[in-house]
Design a protein around this motif. Structure first.
Motif, PDB file in Angstrom:
ATOM      1  N   LEU A   1       0.843  -1.191   0.000  1.00 50.44           N
ATOM      2  CA  LEU A   1       0.000   0.000   0.000  1.00 50.44           C
ATOM      3  C   LEU A   1       0.881   1.244   0.000  1.00 50.44           C
ATOM      4  N   SER A   2       0.552   2.179  -0.860  1.00 49.15           N
ATOM      5  CA  SER A   2       1.245   3.468  -0.885  1.00 49.15           C
ATOM      6  C   SER A   2       0.224   4.569  -0.650  1.00 49.15           C
ATOM      7  N   VAL A   3       0.565   5.515   0.216  1.00 44.80           N
ATOM      8  CA  VAL A   3      -0.334   6.609   0.567  1.00 44.80           C
ATOM      9  C   VAL A   3       0.273   7.914   0.086  1.00 44.80           C
ATOM     10  N   ALA A   4      -0.471   8.637  -0.738  1.00 45.89           N
ATOM     11  CA  ALA A   4       0.068   9.845  -1.353  1.00 45.89           C
ATOM     12  C   ALA A   4       0.541  10.850  -0.312  1.00 45.89           C
ATOM     13  N   ALA A   5      -0.261  11.088   0.725  1.00 44.42           N
ATOM     14  CA  ALA A   5       0.078  12.098   1.735  1.00 44.42           C
ATOM     15  C   ALA A   5       1.267  11.693   2.591  1.00 44.42           C
ATOM     16  N   LEU A   6       1.638  10.411   2.538  1.00 44.78           N
ATOM     17  CA  LEU A   6       2.794   9.933   3.298  1.00 44.78           C
ATOM     18  C   LEU A   6       3.985   9.690   2.383  1.00 44.78           C
TER      19      LEU A   6
ATOM     20  N   PRO B   1       3.440   3.188   3.265  1.00 48.11           N
ATOM     21  CA  PRO B   1       4.604   2.344   3.585  1.00 48.11           C
ATOM     22  C   PRO B   1       5.268   1.689   2.380  1.00 48.11           C
ATOM     23  N   GLY B   2       4.571   1.591   1.231  1.00 48.45           N
ATOM     24  CA  GLY B   2       5.206   1.094   0.017  1.00 48.45           C
ATOM     25  C   GLY B   2       5.828  -0.270   0.184  1.00 48.45           C
ATOM     26  N   VAL B   3       7.090  -0.384  -0.186  1.00 46.48           N
ATOM     27  CA  VAL B   3       7.776  -1.673  -0.144  1.00 46.48           C
ATOM     28  C   VAL B   3       7.909  -2.196   1.291  1.00 46.48           C
ATOM     29  N   TYR B   4       7.698  -1.331   2.274  1.00 44.91           N
ATOM     30  CA  TYR B   4       7.803  -1.744   3.681  1.00 44.91           C
ATOM     31  C   TYR B   4       6.419  -1.997   4.309  1.00 44.91           C
ATOM     32  N   THR B   5       5.415  -2.227   3.460  1.00 40.47           N
ATOM     33  CA  THR B   5       4.040  -2.433   3.922  1.00 40.47           C
ATOM     34  C   THR B   5       3.944  -3.497   5.007  1.00 40.47           C
ATOM     35  N   ALA B   6       4.524  -4.668   4.777  1.00 42.45           N
ATOM     36  CA  ALA B   6       4.445  -5.754   5.773  1.00 42.45           C
ATOM     37  C   ALA B   6       5.240  -5.426   7.027  1.00 42.45           C
TER      38      ALA B   6
END
Length: 208
Positions: free
Chosen positions: A78-83, A87-92
């Motif tokens: 999951l990637s969040v625009a405002a963040l 977490p992107g590649v570090y989602t887990a």
């Protein structure tokens, strides 16, 4: 890419039962028998990549080398625009409990709360745009590989809703819908998800 999978056995390089179910359902029409890395007792290699593609290839190649069977790995997040895309590649990793947070393992409710807390710090007007990414990597025991990328856009909601998904599904509402991934019928989710997008590209090349 000229090599093709065809029917037969395929190792799914995961120890995640939910992910195995989704991938197995998507490949079932093509006569592929899916075996999980967990069921074969294969270890989980360290995911040292800084992109989804790098981590997917690490997992697929490790499973193919250890099993001698063509292997498929998924790296998604999951990637969040405002963040800034976190977490992107570090989602887990965001779901991994620290020693002071309880028994070792992944706590997805904690991870969802972490994302929501960071958004709350940015104020009530912070945009809630987000997207799920998925990279599928196929690796053959002789070292050949292929990569397919998918994405779905949407927005985050709070509190979490639904019980049919896994990971961050209960807080993700796909664009154009009002239900979270975890509220959707699994078949409906499979037809539109980031993983489905990547699979459509895989199927087009491998089974088309």
């Amino acid at each position: 890419m000229t090599r093709r999978l065809g029917s037969g056995s395929l190792v799914i390089a995961t120890h995640n039962a939910g992910k195995l179910r989704e991938i197995s359902a998507l490949l079932e029409p093509y006569g592929v028998k899916c075996l999980s890395a967990g069921s074969l007792g294969l270890p989980e290699p360290p995911e040292t990549g800084t992109t989804f593609a790098q981590n997917a290839l690490i997992k697929a190649r490790a499973a193919a080398e250890a099993s001698g069977i063509v292997s498929l790995a998924d790296d998604s997040g999951l990637s969040v625009a405002a963040l800034d895309g976190r977490p992107g590649v570090y989602t887990a990793d965001w779901a991994e409990r620290q020693w002071f947070e309880g028994p070792a393992g992944r706590d997805w409710y904690m991870a969802m709360g972490k994302v929501e807390g960071m958004l709350a710090e940015k104020g009530p007007d912070a945009p809630r745009d987000a997207w799920f990414s998925c990279v599928l990597a196929i690796a053959w025991p002789d070292g050949e590989s292929a990569v397919y990328e998918g994405r779905i856009d949407g927005a985050l909601t709070w509190p979490p809703r639904g019980t049919m998904g896994f990971g961050y599904d209960p807080v993700f509402v796909p664009a154009g819908m009002d239900q979270t991934f975890a509220e959707l019928d699994p078949a409906q989710k499979h037809a539109m998800s980031h993983r489905a997008d990547a699979f459509a590209k895989l199927v087009s090349e491998q089974f088309g």
